[in-house]
Scaffold this active site. Sequence first.
Site, PDB file in Angstrom:
ATOM      1  N   LYS A 278      45.318  13.362  10.172  1.00 19.92           N
ATOM      2  CA  LYS A 278      46.189  12.750  11.186  1.00 19.92           C
ATOM      3  C   LYS A 278      46.231  13.632  12.425  1.00 19.92           C
ATOM      4  O   LYS A 278      46.089  14.845  12.335  1.00 19.92           O
ATOM      5  CB  LYS A 278      47.598  12.564  10.633  1.00 19.92           C
ATOM      6  CG  LYS A 278      47.790  11.245   9.914  1.00 19.92           C
ATOM      7  CD  LYS A 278      49.264  10.905   9.817  1.00 19.92           C
ATOM      8  CE  LYS A 278      49.503   9.588   9.095  1.00 19.92           C
ATOM      9  NZ  LYS A 278      50.929   9.342   8.877  1.00 19.92           N
TER      10      LYS A 278
ATOM     11  N   HIS B 150      65.936   8.874   9.985  1.00 17.22           N
ATOM     12  CA  HIS B 150      65.712   9.877   8.936  1.00 17.22           C
ATOM     13  C   HIS B 150      67.014  10.630   8.637  1.00 17.22           C
ATOM     14  O   HIS B 150      67.327  10.916   7.480  1.00 17.22           O
ATOM     15  CB  HIS B 150      64.644  10.893   9.366  1.00 17.22           C
ATOM     16  CG  HIS B 150      63.272  10.319   9.546  1.00 17.22           C
ATOM     17  ND1 HIS B 150      62.511  10.508  10.677  1.00 17.22           N
ATOM     18  CD2 HIS B 150      62.514   9.553   8.712  1.00 17.22           C
ATOM     19  CE1 HIS B 150      61.344   9.890  10.534  1.00 17.22           C
ATOM     20  NE2 HIS B 150      61.328   9.293   9.357  1.00 17.22           N
TER      21      HIS B 150
ATOM     22  N   ARG C 201      63.374   0.262   5.809  1.00 21.73           N
ATOM     23  CA  ARG C 201      64.091  -0.329   6.945  1.00 21.73           C
ATOM     24  C   ARG C 201      64.078  -1.844   6.898  1.00 21.73           C
ATOM     25  O   ARG C 201      65.005  -2.504   7.347  1.00 21.73           O
ATOM     26  CB  ARG C 201      63.427   0.106   8.263  1.00 21.73           C
ATOM     27  CG  ARG C 201      63.602   1.556   8.574  1.00 21.73           C
ATOM     28  CD  ARG C 201      62.618   1.983   9.618  1.00 21.73           C
ATOM     29  NE  ARG C 201      61.261   1.835   9.110  1.00 21.73           N
ATOM     30  CZ  ARG C 201      60.171   2.321   9.685  1.00 21.73           C
ATOM     31  NH1 ARG C 201      60.267   2.954  10.828  1.00 21.73           N
ATOM     32  NH2 ARG C 201      58.986   2.159   9.149  1.00 21.73           N
TER      33      ARG C 201
HETATM   34  O1  PNS Z   1      56.187   9.303   6.718  1.00 19.96           O
HETATM   35  P1  PNS Z   1      54.993   8.743   5.997  1.00 19.96           P
HETATM   36  O2  PNS Z   1      53.734   9.054   6.766  1.00 19.96           O
HETATM   37  O3  PNS Z   1      55.146   7.278   5.685  1.00 19.96           O
HETATM   38  O4  PNS Z   1      54.895   9.515   4.567  1.00 19.96           O
HETATM   39  C1  PNS Z   1      53.897   9.190   3.631  1.00 19.96           C
HETATM   40  C2  PNS Z   1      53.876  10.182   2.457  1.00 19.96           C
HETATM   41  C3  PNS Z   1      53.779  11.607   2.952  1.00 19.96           C
HETATM   42  C4  PNS Z   1      55.154  10.026   1.661  1.00 19.96           C
HETATM   43  C5  PNS Z   1      52.659   9.816   1.549  1.00 19.96           C
HETATM   44  O5  PNS Z   1      51.516   9.719   2.335  1.00 19.96           O
HETATM   45  C6  PNS Z   1      52.406  10.815   0.435  1.00 19.96           C
HETATM   46  O6  PNS Z   1      53.219  10.978  -0.451  1.00 19.96           O
HETATM   47  N1  PNS Z   1      51.265  11.509   0.491  1.00 19.96           N
HETATM   48  C7  PNS Z   1      50.903  12.522  -0.487  1.00 19.96           C
HETATM   49  C8  PNS Z   1      49.663  12.136  -1.270  1.00 19.96           C
HETATM   50  C9  PNS Z   1      50.024  11.430  -2.563  1.00 19.96           C
HETATM   51  O7  PNS Z   1      50.785  11.904  -3.363  1.00 19.96           O
HETATM   52  N2  PNS Z   1      49.398  10.238  -2.756  1.00 19.96           N
HETATM   53  C10 PNS Z   1      49.582   9.446  -3.954  1.00 19.96           C
HETATM   54  C11 PNS Z   1      50.866   8.645  -3.959  1.00 19.96           C
HETATM   55  S1  PNS Z   1      50.643   7.052  -3.376  1.00 19.96           S
END
Ligand code: PNS
Length: 177
Positions: free
Chosen positions: A48, A24, A97
């Site tokens: 979660k 990150h 990645r």
């Molecule tokens: O580190 P992660 O868990 O892979 O992050 C995932 C994240 C937070 C980027 C994703 O779950 C997210 O953007 N969630 C917010 C809900 C949202 O906007 N959903 C619609 C887009 S697909």
Amino acid sequence: MRRKNLKGSLAVFPGSFDPITNGHLDIVDRGLGVFDRVRMTILMNPEKQPLFSVEERVAIIRETFRGDPRVEVDTFTGLLVDYAEKVGASVIIRGIRAISDFEYEFQMALMNRRLNPQIETVFMMPAESYSYVSSRLVKEVFQLGGRVSDLVPPVVEKRLSEKCGTPLKPGRARRKK
Ligand code: PNS
């Protein structure tokens, strides 16, 4: 083609960051090579069961980037694109990645574009040496007694040790080639 003025630009870098890894950090660094500010924003997801609470993750990120005003930290709920629009960011950064990350990221990027075409997703690749590093594996390795000091910033290792009640492992001397 739409051109964006990147001066004063803000990109959001969303994620769970439970906890942040050197992968990150590498992405933040690359993001700062393109945008003026990068805001790491943590999804508050009640479904979660994270190891670190949202407050702990915010504190870890703050401590890691202390002294660098270009890196901000925040939390969000709801749609990411709504959050990005609210804070005036027109770019979402995501790290890729390996090809295995791509399908999910591609779906999310296209869904986000459908939700708000003004916000662009930019994929960045971390250094190859971090291509296998994930928060999930870092937690697993640490909890099973493995050393993670090359994979996470020192504050994360310290917090992992406090959280899991496990003493830190002394660094192993590198073998000469
Ligand atoms: O580190 P992660 O868990 O892979 O992050 C995932 C994240 C937070 C980027 C994703 O779950 C997210 O953007 N969630 C917010 C809900 C949202 O906007 N959903 C619609 C887009 S697909």
